[in-house]
Design a protein around this motif. Sequence first.
Motif, PDB file in Angstrom:
ATOM      1  N   GLN A   5       7.260  12.006   0.219  1.00 45.49           N
ATOM      2  CA  GLN A   5       6.222  12.077  -0.822  1.00 45.49           C
ATOM      3  C   GLN A   5       6.798  12.608  -2.142  1.00 45.49           C
ATOM      4  N   ASP A  35      10.361  15.379 -14.292  1.00 44.47           N
ATOM      5  CA  ASP A  35       9.531  14.266 -14.737  1.00 44.47           C
ATOM      6  C   ASP A  35       8.982  13.584 -13.492  1.00 44.47           C
ATOM      7  N   LEU A  36       8.219  12.519 -13.695  1.00 44.47           N
ATOM      8  CA  LEU A  36       7.618  11.856 -12.531  1.00 44.47           C
ATOM      9  C   LEU A  36       8.326  10.546 -12.194  1.00 44.47           C
ATOM     10  N   GLU A  37       9.622  10.578 -12.384  1.00 49.89           N
ATOM     11  CA  GLU A  37      10.401   9.365 -12.129  1.00 49.89           C
ATOM     12  C   GLU A  37      10.193   8.854 -10.702  1.00 49.89           C
ATOM     13  N   GLY A  38       9.936   9.772  -9.799  1.00 50.56           N
ATOM     14  CA  GLY A  38       9.713   9.371  -8.402  1.00 50.56           C
ATOM     15  C   GLY A  38       8.553   8.409  -8.264  1.00 50.56           C
ATOM     16  N   LEU A  39       7.505   8.672  -9.029  1.00 54.39           N
ATOM     17  CA  LEU A  39       6.340   7.791  -9.001  1.00 54.39           C
ATOM     18  C   LEU A  39       6.710   6.408  -9.542  1.00 54.39           C
ATOM     19  N   LEU A  92       7.364  12.516  -5.990  1.00 56.74           N
ATOM     20  CA  LEU A  92       6.826  12.020  -7.260  1.00 56.74           C
ATOM     21  C   LEU A  92       7.689  12.523  -8.400  1.00 56.74           C
ATOM     22  N   HIS A 129       9.400  -0.095  -6.674  1.00 60.29           N
ATOM     23  CA  HIS A 129       9.789  -0.569  -5.348  1.00 60.29           C
ATOM     24  C   HIS A 129       8.648  -1.385  -4.725  1.00 60.29           C
ATOM     25  N   ILE A 156       9.652   5.081  -9.545  1.00 59.83           N
ATOM     26  CA  ILE A 156      10.544   4.409  -8.597  1.00 59.83           C
ATOM     27  C   ILE A 156       9.735   3.810  -7.451  1.00 59.83           C
ATOM     28  N   ARG A 157       8.766   4.588  -6.993  1.00 57.62           N
ATOM     29  CA  ARG A 157       7.923   4.075  -5.895  1.00 57.62           C
ATOM     30  C   ARG A 157       7.132   2.865  -6.330  1.00 57.62           C
ATOM     31  N   PHE A 200       0.195  19.132 -10.359  1.00 63.58           N
ATOM     32  CA  PHE A 200       1.240  19.652 -11.236  1.00 63.58           C
ATOM     33  C   PHE A 200       0.636  20.558 -12.286  1.00 63.58           C
ATOM     34  N   LEU A 253       0.839  -1.187   0.000  1.00 64.16           N
ATOM     35  CA  LEU A 253       0.000   0.000   0.000  1.00 64.16           C
ATOM     36  C   LEU A 253       0.880   1.245   0.000  1.00 64.16           C
ATOM     37  N   ASP A 254       0.649   2.112  -0.934  1.00 65.09           N
ATOM     38  CA  ASP A 254       1.398   3.362  -0.954  1.00 65.09           C
ATOM     39  C   ASP A 254       0.422   4.511  -1.150  1.00 65.09           C
ATOM     40  N   PHE A 255       0.566   5.479  -0.295  1.00 64.57           N
ATOM     41  CA  PHE A 255      -0.297   6.649  -0.381  1.00 64.57           C
ATOM     42  C   PHE A 255       0.509   7.794  -0.977  1.00 64.57           C
ATOM     43  N   VAL A 256       0.071   8.266  -2.112  1.00 67.51           N
ATOM     44  CA  VAL A 256       0.761   9.375  -2.764  1.00 67.51           C
ATOM     45  C   VAL A 256      -0.015  10.645  -2.496  1.00 67.51           C
ATOM     46  N   TYR A 257       0.684  11.555  -1.852  1.00 71.39           N
ATOM     47  CA  TYR A 257       0.026  12.763  -1.403  1.00 71.39           C
ATOM     48  C   TYR A 257       0.517  13.921  -2.269  1.00 71.39           C
TER      49      TYR A 257
END
Lengths: 521, 114
Positions: B66, A119-123, B68, A129, A125-126, A151, A102-106
């Motif tokens: 958090q 870019d949204l590389e973080g998303l 993204l 993962h 990566i999450r 955004f 479960l991941d909550f993206v805030y």
Amino acid sequence: MAQRNSSAHHDIPTLEKARTGIAGLDQISGGGLPKGRTTIVCGGPGCGKTMLGLEFLVRGATQFNEPGVLVAFEETPEEMARNVASLGFDLKDLAERKKLSLDFVYVEPSEIQETGEYDLEGLFIRLQHAVDSVGAKRVMLDTLEALFSGFSNPGILRAEIRRLFRWLKEKGLTSMVTAEKGEGTLTRHGLEEYVSDCVILLDHRITEQISTRRMRIVKYRGTKHGADEYPFLIDEHGMSLLPVTSMELQHKVSNQRVPTGVPDLDNMLERKGYFRGSSVLMTGAAGCGKTILAASFAEAACKRGERCLFIGFEESMDQITRNMKSVGINFEPWIKKGLLIHRAWRPTQYGMEMHLLRIHQLIEKYEPSNVIIDPITNLITASTEKDVHSMLMRLMDFLKEKGVTSVFTSLSNVGEIAESEVGISSLIDTWVLLRYTELFGKRHRGLFVLKARGMAHSTQLREMLITSQGIKLGPAAALLAYRDREREPQLDHQAALPKSVRSKGNRRTAALTRRSSRGAR
Amino acid sequence: MKKNSQEPAACADNHFQLRLYVAGQTPKSVAALSNLRRICATHLDGRYRIEVIDLMKNPQLAQGDQILAIPTLVRNLPKPIRKIIGDLSDTERVLIGLDLRGLQVSKANKNAGA
């Protein structure tokens, strides 16, 4: 079950599917969602998008050994866990057992300042993962469109969403993405442009103050699917859906016969009774004994050791049990044994689809061999006639497919065949009509078999007598007049007798006149 | 993150604790880091510490802050937390994002007056 397997032959084998485990959805989608691809679920607020996605994940993890990842943009996993706890889904437990991540993206736009290229590389990566941490096969993003508020650069966002969908596909993840319905478009931000494999539309409509949820597969590339709107229900078992019109007329028929519970009526039907798995309609005016006739059938079924589901829209279980005792039908032992399952609810309690779903669920749960619905006409009070027809049609189809013998009672005016019955008569195999016949000032209950498919049935109008030992059928009605004259001269219908018999003194005549004038008022 | 405990709490007032999230050595990440160093050197005069986190190496760290968008600069101190996404090429916006705009303006005014 045999029928279900046969329907699987129609699937196109080239496209692999991931079963959702949601009752009905796998049927209308020909086996589930496209495996390794993305499905968009869209609809207005409160239509059950998140619920569908969660059930898809939970059932994947628990039933099909496909762990899942939930990325929630709007609700925290804690909130979600609470929301679905009532459905018996334990998200926390699944997460602890590594079946679910479960991941909550805030996304809070006021906290974010944009400067230059990103870019949204973080998303990604999450996601990667989370997928790696449980070995996920399924992903649900709820709802991706929350990104649009976070955004401000739509160019980057759209490119990244496109990349995300491609990424999900490349990884072979069976994904579900929820999106708010837009005006005139399926999704507010046009997500359907990026995903063309499967689009499901959910809808929540209120008609005459009764709400119904519906689902439609708008698009499913490369597969045959049900294109209709299917009603669905969210209850303590999760989501269930009625694949209502998908049934083909392929039910296997039985040559076996089941007694009607009234030996005299059996005699009218080749001395054997109804066909097993057929549908029987009993119509008649108020008080002519429809429920008793249906109850006789129920009792006979229980006596054979078969399970019978009795759905009442008029009387509670206690009431019907008490009333039937007076005609020698005792439900109590059968209810105790679990052979007779009686459920009663108000027709106005639900919309048509809900009735149907509830009946479906009861049938799936108890697997009865016989079902009685008493009376179907009451449903019209809750809906339009057209809806009732379509519901009954679907119900009868379903019952036939299951090989369940079904008895429907229906209220009609004296001697008339109501419109509502004509609508479903084509689906009815055996139609028993009850009516009143007035002869010499007495009301006689008459019974005849209007139709009985596949058997040589009696065409006589018989008198139906309700006795303390159940229903008995008297001789053909034409004979009643003679019999009455001979048998019952001492009763109060002497007014109807010939003059010679009637004149027994002024006092008596006067009493009779008073009585009949009272009656006329 | 571990270094946090070594920082004396007393100097938190005007001390900037910055964390830059990147994903590998992409042009955007490299640009962001060099832009950040330049801005800090110009405007923060040693009152800052930059921590670079590569999510390719530590993907589990993305969830906590958090993250993204990449690159993302997080101002952990002074409070409140601020996030600036992008390659930090627009210095003005970076200064606004870091709440340094006011300082910048007053400095410029001083210069103009002198």
